[in-house]
Structure formats: C-alpha cells, structure tokens
Scaffold this active site. Structure first.
Site, mmCIF file in Angstrom:
data_model
loop_
_atom_site.group_PDB
_atom_site.id
_atom_site.type_symbol
_atom_site.label_atom_id
_atom_site.label_comp_id
_atom_site.label_asym_id
_atom_site.label_seq_id
_atom_site.Cartn_x
_atom_site.Cartn_y
_atom_site.Cartn_z
ATOM 1 N N GLY A 93 -13.986 -1.717 -36.602
ATOM 2 C CA GLY A 93 -12.785 -1.182 -37.246
ATOM 3 C C GLY A 93 -12.779 0.323 -37.130
ATOM 4 N N GLU A 113 -18.180 -8.380 -27.292
ATOM 5 C CA GLU A 113 -16.981 -9.171 -26.984
ATOM 6 C C GLU A 113 -16.202 -8.656 -25.777
ATOM 7 O OE1 GLU A 113 -17.469 -7.201 -29.522
ATOM 8 O OE2 GLU A 113 -15.663 -6.211 -30.274
ATOM 9 N N LYS A 141 -3.535 -17.752 -25.659
ATOM 10 C CA LYS A 141 -2.826 -18.061 -24.410
ATOM 11 C C LYS A 141 -3.748 -18.693 -23.351
ATOM 12 C CE LYS A 141 1.156 -17.318 -22.203
ATOM 13 N NZ LYS A 141 2.480 -17.499 -22.792
ATOM 14 N N CYS A 181 -20.420 -3.214 -34.733
ATOM 15 C CA CYS A 181 -19.963 -1.832 -34.867
ATOM 16 C C CYS A 181 -19.712 -1.479 -36.346
ATOM 17 C CB CYS A 181 -18.730 -1.609 -33.986
ATOM 18 S SG CYS A 181 -18.450 0.142 -33.664
ATOM 19 N N TYR A 182 -18.457 -1.307 -36.755
ATOM 20 C CA TYR A 182 -18.199 -1.008 -38.175
ATOM 21 C C TYR A 182 -18.843 -2.087 -39.054
ATOM 22 C CZ TYR A 182 -15.749 -0.193 -42.560
ATOM 23 O OH TYR A 182 -15.460 0.045 -43.876
ATOM 24 N N SER A 219 11.851 -24.407 -22.244
ATOM 25 C CA SER A 219 12.341 -23.309 -21.395
ATOM 26 C C SER A 219 11.757 -23.418 -19.988
ATOM 27 C CB SER A 219 11.923 -21.971 -22.008
ATOM 28 O OG SER A 219 10.522 -21.822 -21.876
ATOM 29 N N GLY A 220 10.689 -24.218 -19.861
ATOM 30 C CA GLY A 220 10.005 -24.303 -18.573
ATOM 31 C C GLY A 220 8.842 -23.322 -18.502
ATOM 32 N N GLY A 221 8.708 -22.458 -19.516
ATOM 33 C CA GLY A 221 7.563 -21.543 -19.605
ATOM 34 C C GLY A 221 6.332 -22.316 -20.079
ATOM 35 N N VAL A 222 5.188 -21.648 -20.023
ATOM 36 C CA VAL A 222 3.949 -22.367 -20.294
ATOM 37 C C VAL A 222 3.865 -22.895 -21.734
ATOM 38 C CG1 VAL A 222 2.743 -20.139 -20.467
ATOM 39 C CG2 VAL A 222 1.426 -22.187 -20.299
ATOM 40 N N ASP A 223 4.265 -22.089 -22.722
ATOM 41 C CA ASP A 223 4.067 -22.519 -24.107
ATOM 42 C C ASP A 223 4.932 -23.731 -24.472
ATOM 43 O OD1 ASP A 223 2.490 -20.311 -24.084
ATOM 44 O OD2 ASP A 223 3.895 -19.036 -25.181
ATOM 45 N N SER A 224 6.215 -23.667 -24.127
ATOM 46 C CA SER A 224 7.072 -24.799 -24.497
ATOM 47 C C SER A 224 6.715 -26.037 -23.665
ATOM 48 C CB SER A 224 8.557 -24.447 -24.377
ATOM 49 O OG SER A 224 8.956 -24.325 -23.031
ATOM 50 N N SER A 225 6.254 -25.831 -22.438
ATOM 51 C CA SER A 225 5.888 -26.980 -21.607
ATOM 52 C C SER A 225 4.665 -27.696 -22.167
ATOM 53 C CB SER A 225 5.564 -26.529 -20.176
ATOM 54 O OG SER A 225 6.677 -25.888 -19.618
ATOM 55 N N HIS A 260 -20.316 -3.457 -28.508
ATOM 56 C CA HIS A 260 -19.302 -4.527 -28.567
ATOM 57 C C HIS A 260 -19.635 -5.639 -27.570
ATOM 58 C CE1 HIS A 260 -16.355 -2.644 -31.258
ATOM 59 N NE2 HIS A 260 -16.903 -1.528 -30.819
#
Ligand code: XMP
Length: 530
Positions: free
Chosen positions: A65, A189, A386, A92-93, A241-247, A187
């Site tokens: 942070g 990550e 994602k 870290c923090y 919509s044909g996008g990845v999330d809605s598909s 870090h």
C-alpha cells in the site's frame, strides 16, 4: 462416498483472504494465488474480524500500500487476526505493518529501493524452500526480486527473525519464530520477480496446507450446480454481444439449464463485417443455444441520422438498445432472471489508503439496462478475473476466435465513423476494418495488440488513380497495446505491414484514397477517436 467427493470439490472450501491496503498490485496477488489452484478473495483492510475469520480461511495475505505505518492515520488491522491460528503473509507495506504491530521499528529508508534487486536468502526452510536460484548472480543463494518501497524495518520485533536481505535492506524478509507469520519486502506477485509464484506456492501449500481445488473444471461443476439450484424451473434471458464475457456467461448457463436459457442478440448494424452472422452461427449452430436474433439496423440508423456529436451517438445507441431489449423480453415473456457477464474486478474496488470503500459498482455490461426491469440478476462470472474467464471458456470448448476477440465498444462503428453514420460510410469502414484485422492476424499480432481498427475520417483528400484525379475519404489506422484500456501506447507495426494494409485498403475499398497511421498514446489521446 458422494458426500466426500462433494466436500473435496467445493472450490471455496479453502480460502486465502487478501486484506487490501490500496496497492496497485492487490488484484495481482489474488490472481497468483488462484493460479496456484486456491480460491482467494480481496477485502478492505478494516473488514470486521468476524468476517475475516470464516470457517474456510486457510491463510491471510496483507497487501502492499502507499501509506507509511508510522503516520497518524495509517491503515492498520485488528491485531486479533494474528491470533486466528492461520498463517499470515505480509507483502511490502503488509510486512512493515506486521513489524510495527509487533513492536518493531519502521522508518524512512535513507535510500529508496525501487526496481530489480538481488535477494540473498538466509533461511530456505519454509517460504523460500526449493526456490529456483539465479545462477547469474554474484552472490550464491540469491534470486531476482522486484522492490518498490521508501520505508524499511529498522528494528525487528522480538518475535521475528530475518530470513533474507539485499544490499540495501538488512531485513528484506522475516518470519515469526513459530514459522507462522511471514514478511516480504519485495513483490512476489509481479512478473519482474521471476520465481515469485514459487514463494506463493510455498506459502499456500507448505505453510497454509491448502489443496489445489480451484480449477476451471471444478468451477464449472460448482457453477452449474449453483445456477441449477438458483434458477430451478424458471427461465433466464441473456443479452449476447459476441464478446468474451457474455459468450462465456451464456455457454455456462446453457450447460446448467439448457433450453431454459434464451439469448438475445441485437444487430444494431454497427458491428464489424460479418460479425452478426458469425455470432449467430457460433451460438445457434455450434452451441445449440436458443438465440433470438433482432435485426435492428434500420432502427438504429434512423435514430442516428444527422447526428455527429459522439456523446449524443452513445446516448442514442444506449437508449435504443434498452428499448429493443425490453420489447423483446416482453414479446418472448416468462423470464425471471437476467444474465450478465460481470467480472470480479467490476465487483471489488481497490481501497484507498485513506480509507476503505467497500463500494460495489453497479456495473451493467449489457449497455446500461435499467434497474427497474423486473429481473433477478444472475452473474456467474462475478468471482473471476478476465484471464480466468478465458480459461473457463476454453474448458467450455468456446473457440479461440471468441475468447481472444479484441475489445469492441458498445456503440460499435458509430464512434469510429467521425461525423454522421450512413449506410455508405458503414460499408467503407467495415471493408477497411476487415482488411486491417486480416493482415494483423496474418502476421500473428492479433493477440499481442489490445485493439486494432479502422477509423473513417470526416475529410476528403485528393489522389490520383490511373490518370484520374480522385477526391475521396481517408482511413485512420489505430493499433494500440494496453493492459486494461486505461492507458495505451501505439504499436510499432512493421513498415511492410503498414504498407500492405494501406495498399489493400486503397485498392480494395471503394471511396478511400488515403490511409494514415495514428501514433498517439493514451494519455493524452484516447484509444477511440470519438
Ligand atoms: P478510450 O477511447 O476512452 O477507450 O481510450 C478505452 C476503451 O473503452 C472502449 N470504449 C467503449 N466501450 N462503450 C464501450 O462499451 C463506449 O462508449 C466506449 N468508448 C470507448 C474502447 O474501445 C477502449 O477499449
């Protein structure tokens, strides 16, 4: 037996909780833990200890942070969390806070440490166990890590011992004498700590004793059961919509409830060349999903007639989408649930160091559907990042073409045709855009580039074709790299490729006699031109 299998398969059974102190990398920590196969969740640092201490808690990570532990309003945790008995890792923090709370001393470092550093491991018995050492370093027993801190631990609390150091920090990592609390100044990550994932694995498996239950295969199993339980015999509607999330949302729900899912695909006429047909065939023919196709091209174009202002275009398209969707839902009728492809980053908001904001964004992926629509929301991806959605899509056999599709804005080509949207201009931009994508794919750059597309400019320029003077339109080529669309840089596309794209557009697209390449970054420009 089946009960045992059920318990083994509950993907939330073992959880690593991340307390967020406002680091820009907090989401990355969660993703790394999940990559190791264990469920992780992010909560604000001052979440009530009763909530933190849920039965399935196996370990806690305190994020980094921007604050300093010694300033008056520094964000701190209730010290009781260290008495839950589960291991805690401070990054870290998070490590400095642990030192501070246990009586150590943290102060401003004489020398800030930022960027690459050689971490010399002094104790490899637990968190650094079997870690891949960097043989190119001068010092044996060392690894490359990434640092970003201005404060450092001057005095270690009595309960702790140092386990690693760098040239600048004598305490770059520490652990409690009972090997339950760990601190890392670097870090693990970020990708710049090449073997950071091994540090997480040690913490998760050897120290927290988790088992790898979080996989996309088990997520499907869990979600399908969950959706079935929630939906029962009722019906779900999903705007596709044909996008990845809605598909991925649609395919996952379809796997759970089959024909009781109906997808609605609104063709607003502002999509890329052949896109509507591709979406329809993928979902109807390949996945056998009930799909209502609404051809609303004329309706949208009529509303957009004469409109040149970008924000006005957006408003009109948004409003029209809602109107079409509402009409369809009324026409088909009988739906209780509305599915949306909301993702985890939409749900959590990183807390600022000044204070937590547990605010949950009311995010509407389907173009801002109004809250008064009488549906219950179903959001099966709301726990996923994602990259996990893509893995999930792969597991559901969704073709790469859909999973790796570049982002495409809701208002579509309307905001890439500068000036008025007309049928004639749509044809030009669709053809030019198709050539750009084809060429970018041909040289294998499609996935490396965040977005690549055509913009139709509202100017005409003079050219010469054969012996004839031409006076035609200009296409702007835009190709950017980006992580999240917030910042972006233009892509240094090879000159040959630029030449091919330009030649093909001018030769093949009627009405275009010039192509220009946009070399602006965001900021100060934006990705789209409108
Ligand atoms: P800008 O142009 O703001 O775009 O740099 C950032 C990202 O957002 C997308 N974008 C939109 N997406 N509706 C959307 O759904 C919109 O009105 C819209 N405007 C921009 C853009 O394509 C880029 O990925």
């Amino acid at each position: 037996m089946s009960v045992i299998i059920k318990i083994m398969r509950d993907i939330h059974n073992e959880k690593i909780l991340i307390l967020d102190f406002g680091s820009q990398y907090t989401q990355l920590i969660a993703r790394r833990v999940r990559e190791c196969g264990v469920y992780s969740e992010i909560v604000p640092f001052d979440t009530e200890k009763e909530i933190i201490k849920e039965n399935n808690l196996k370990g806690i990570i305190l994020s980094g942070g921007p604050s300093s532990v010694y300033i008056p309003d520094a964000p701190i945790v209730d010290k009781k969390i260290f008495e839950f008995g589960v291991p805690v890792l401070g990054i870290c923090y998070g490590m400095q806070l642990m030192a501070h709370l246990f009586g150590g001393c943290v102060s401003k470092a004489a020398k800030r440490e930022y960027g690459r550093a050689e971490l010399i491991i002094d104790d490899d018995s637990d968190i650094f166990k079997n870690i891949t050492l960097d043989s190119t370093h001068r010092t044996p027993n060392s690894i490359t890590v990434w640092m970003s801190h201005g404060d450092r631990i001057e005095k270690m609390p009595d309960r702790f011992v140092p386990i690693a150091h760098t040239d600048n920090s004598s305490i770059a990592s520490m652990k409690s004498k009972d090997s339950r609390l760990f601190g890392l100044q670097f870090h693990p990550e970020v990708v710049h700590t090449p073997h950071g994932i091994e540090v997480f694995k040690n913490f998760i498996y050897n120290i927290c004793h988790c088992s790898p239950t979080w996989t996309m295969a088990s997520f499907i199993e869990y979600s399908v059961e969950d959706i079935r339980k929630r939906v029962g015999e009722k019906r779900v509607m999903c705007a596709l919509s044909g996008g990845v999330d809605s598909s991925v949302t649609a395919v996952l729900i379809h796997r759970a409830i089959g024909d009781r899912l109906t997808c609605v695909f609104v063709n607003n006429g502002l999509l890329r060349k052949d896109e509507a047909e591709k979406v329809v065939s993928a979902f109807r023919d390949n996945f056998h999903i009930n799909l209502v196709y609404v051809d609303a091209e004329d309706r949208f174009l009529n509303k957009l007639r004469g409109v040149t202002d970008p924000e006005e275009k957006r408003r009109i398209i948004g409003r029209e989408f809602i109107a079409v969707f509402e009409e369809e839902s009324e026409r088909i009728g009988g739906f209780d649930f509305l599915a949306q492809g909301t993702l985890y980053p939409d749900v959590i908001e990183s807390v600022s160091f000044k204070g937590p904001s547990a605010t949950i964004k009311t995010h509407h992926n389907v173009g801002g559907l109004p809250a008064d629509m009488e549906f219950e929301l179903i959001e099966p991806l709301r726990e996923l990042f994602k990259d996990e959605v893509r893995l999930l899509g792969k597991e559901l056999n969704i073709p790469d073409e859909i999973l790796w599709r570049q982002p495409f804005p809701g208002p579509g080509l309307a905001i890439r045709i500068l000036g008025e949207v007309t049928k004639e201009r749509l044809v030009m931009i669709k053809e030019a855009d198709a050539i750009i994508l084809e060429e970018i794919k041909r040289v294998g750059l499609y996935r490396d580039v965040w977005q690549s597309f055509a913009v139709l400019l509202p100017v005409k320029t003079v050219g010469v074709m054969g012996d004839e003077r031409t006076y035609e339109h200009v296409i702007g080529l835009r190709a950017v790299t980006s992580k999240d669309g917030m910042t972006a840089d233009w892509v240094k596309l090879p000159y040959d490729l630029l030449g091919t794209i330009s030649n093909r557009i001018i030769n093949e697209v009627k009405g275009i006699n010039r192509v220009v390449y946009d070399i602006s970054s965001k900021p100060p420009s934006t990705i789209e031109w409108e």
